[in-house]
Design a protein around this motif. Structure first.
Motif, short mmCIF file in Angstrom:
data_model
loop_
_atom_site.label_atom_id
_atom_site.label_comp_id
_atom_site.label_asym_id
_atom_site.label_seq_id
_atom_site.Cartn_x
_atom_site.Cartn_y
_atom_site.Cartn_z
N HIS A 195 0.83 -1.21 0.00
CA HIS A 195 0.00 0.00 0.00
C HIS A 195 0.86 1.26 0.00
O HIS A 195 0.52 2.25 -0.66
N LEU A 196 1.96 1.23 0.72
CA LEU A 196 2.83 2.41 0.79
C LEU A 196 3.37 2.79 -0.59
O LEU A 196 3.71 3.96 -0.82
N LYS A 197 3.42 1.84 -1.49
CA LYS A 197 3.88 2.13 -2.85
C LYS A 197 2.80 2.83 -3.68
O LYS A 197 3.04 3.20 -4.83
N ARG A 198 1.62 3.00 -3.08
CA ARG A 198 0.56 3.74 -3.77
C ARG A 198 0.64 5.24 -3.48
O ARG A 198 -0.12 6.02 -4.05
N PHE A 199 1.54 5.63 -2.58
CA PHE A 199 1.76 7.05 -2.34
C PHE A 199 2.68 7.60 -3.44
O PHE A 199 3.54 6.88 -3.94
N PRO A 200 2.52 8.86 -3.81
CA PRO A 200 3.32 9.43 -4.90
C PRO A 200 4.82 9.42 -4.59
O PRO A 200 5.23 9.62 -3.44
N THR A 201 5.62 9.17 -5.61
CA THR A 201 7.07 9.27 -5.49
C THR A 201 7.49 10.69 -5.86
O THR A 201 6.64 11.58 -6.00
N GLU A 202 8.77 10.92 -6.05
CA GLU A 202 9.27 12.27 -6.33
C GLU A 202 8.68 12.84 -7.63
O GLU A 202 8.53 14.06 -7.76
N ASN A 203 8.37 11.98 -8.58
CA ASN A 203 7.81 12.50 -9.83
C ASN A 203 6.30 12.68 -9.79
O ASN A 203 5.68 13.03 -10.79
N LEU A 205 3.98 10.37 -9.24
CA LEU A 205 3.23 9.17 -9.56
C LEU A 205 3.52 8.06 -8.57
O LEU A 205 4.61 7.98 -8.01
N ASN A 206 2.54 7.18 -8.38
CA ASN A 206 2.78 6.03 -7.53
C ASN A 206 3.25 4.85 -8.39
O ASN A 206 3.36 4.95 -9.62
N GLU A 207 3.50 3.71 -7.74
CA GLU A 207 4.04 2.56 -8.46
C GLU A 207 3.12 2.08 -9.58
O GLU A 207 3.58 1.76 -10.68
N ILE A 208 1.83 2.01 -9.31
CA ILE A 208 0.88 1.52 -10.31
C ILE A 208 0.83 2.46 -11.51
O ILE A 208 0.83 2.02 -12.66
N GLN A 209 0.79 3.75 -11.24
CA GLN A 209 0.71 4.73 -12.32
C GLN A 209 1.95 4.70 -13.20
O GLN A 209 1.88 4.78 -14.42
N GLN A 210 3.10 4.55 -12.57
CA GLN A 210 4.33 4.45 -13.34
C GLN A 210 4.34 3.18 -14.19
O GLN A 210 4.77 3.20 -15.35
N LYS A 211 3.84 2.10 -13.63
CA LYS A 211 3.78 0.84 -14.39
C LYS A 211 2.86 0.99 -15.59
O LYS A 211 3.15 0.48 -16.69
N ILE A 212 1.75 1.67 -15.41
CA ILE A 212 0.80 1.87 -16.51
C ILE A 212 1.48 2.62 -17.66
O ILE A 212 1.36 2.23 -18.83
N LEU A 230 -1.35 -5.46 -16.49
CA LEU A 230 -1.26 -5.12 -15.08
C LEU A 230 -1.59 -6.32 -14.19
O LEU A 230 -0.94 -6.54 -13.16
N LEU A 231 -2.58 -7.08 -14.58
CA LEU A 231 -2.95 -8.27 -13.81
C LEU A 231 -1.84 -9.31 -13.82
O LEU A 231 -1.57 -9.97 -12.81
N ILE A 232 -1.16 -9.45 -14.95
CA ILE A 232 -0.02 -10.37 -15.04
C ILE A 232 1.12 -9.88 -14.15
O ILE A 232 1.74 -10.65 -13.41
N TRP A 233 1.38 -8.57 -14.23
CA TRP A 233 2.43 -7.96 -13.40
C TRP A 233 2.18 -8.17 -11.91
O TRP A 233 3.08 -8.56 -11.17
N GLN A 234 0.96 -7.94 -11.47
CA GLN A 234 0.68 -8.04 -10.04
C GLN A 234 0.79 -9.47 -9.53
O GLN A 234 1.12 -9.69 -8.36
N GLN A 235 0.56 -10.44 -10.37
CA GLN A 235 0.64 -11.84 -9.94
C GLN A 235 2.06 -12.27 -9.58
O GLN A 235 2.25 -13.15 -8.75
#
Length: 278
Positions: A195-203, A205-212, A230-235
């Motif tokens: 969950h902590l990776k869902r907080f914005p980074t320096e740019n 965006l969070n982890e999910i947004q960057q992956k998208i 995304l579903l494949i990545w999360q698995q």
């Protein structure tokens, strides 16, 4: 005959439980508390107001449908007097772990010494490389899972409620500094770390947004194809446990970073600069 209620996190495992032969009523937990506005006092009027608003505005679900499909199921464990046992069936991922915390907080409100509370939480299985969901088990396995369930004490519920309130408050520093490790909730710390990776980074965006954006940049894809990636990545790399809904919502937040042509997504110059994509 014992009066038991099984609380299942979603509809996907309902048939498996029915086919297992285990006795008891079923309540399906259909909330997705990993998304949307929350209130620390679960099931309070203020809490439901926030959820009604979220489901209506973000998911297009009206109040009546939300009440019928979600609240009515949760209310099955509002008053547990007359029951012998409540069994919580959840999984290792963030989606399930947050729902589990809320369920425990709710059960604490009507805690009774004469009603057994127990937990089946699946994930790591000896001999299996990947973490396992409930749907990876057979009906026969469900009987064994039930036999090996963990007993939950009042102190366990109190711990879970404290964790729930921290999550609902969503203060990044408090979440980082709190110890979520507990033998009864063995997957919780990893879920919070995710969950902590869902907080914005320096740019920003969070982890999910960057992956998208990385996925869109890799090749021209449709919305469904992006979600599938995304579903494949999360698995293999995460423990989000999200479905199509969560990822589509994240995609919509990034409208400044892509254009759409012939149903295919393409990153903008802004996105390339932000992630320094060559």
């Amino acid at each position: 005959m014992s009066k038991i209620i099984h609380v299942l996190n979603g509809d996907s495992s309902v048939q498996l439980l029915k086919e297992s032969g285990l006795e008891g009523e079923i309540a399906v937990w259909r909330e997705l508390l990993c998304e949307g506005a929350l209130h620390t006092d679960f099931a309070s009027d203020d809490f439901w107001k926030k959820r009604y608003t979220y489901f209506k505005e973000e998911l297009g679900v009206d109040r009546l449908e939300y009440y019928d499909k979600t609240i009515k199921e949760i209310l099955k464990i509002e008053d547990i007097s007359g029951l012998d046992e409540v069994v919580l069936w959840f999984e290792y991922d963030l989606f399930c772990q947050i729902n589990l915390l809320a369920a425990c907080s709710y059960l604490l409100k009507d805690f009774r010494k004469d009603v057994k509370l127990s937990l089946v939480c699946v994930g790591r299985v000896k001999g299996k490389e990947n973490l396992q969901a409930l749907t990876d088990f057979s009906p026969k396995d469900f009987v064994e899972l039930y036999k090996n369930r963990l007993n939950l004490s009042k102190s366990n519920l109190i711990f879970a409620e404290e964790c729930w309130k921290l999550y609902a408050e969503n203060d990044v520093e408090k979440l980082k500094n709190f110890n979520f490790r507990n033998p009864k909730f063995q997957y919780l710390q990893a879920a919070i770390n995710q969950h902590l990776k869902r907080f914005p980074t320096e740019n920003g965006l969070n982890e999910i947004q960057q992956k998208i954006i990385e996925i869109i940049n890799s090749k021209a894809l449709t919305e469904n194809e992006i979600v599938r990636e995304l579903l494949i990545w999360q698995q293999t790399e995460t423990v989000y446990g999200f479905g199509d809904v969560q990822y589509i919502l994240e995609l919509k937040k990034l409208q400044d970073f892509y254009t759409i042509k012939d149903a295919k997504y393409f990153v903008t110059t802004k996105a390339k600069k932000l992630l320094t994509i060559e």
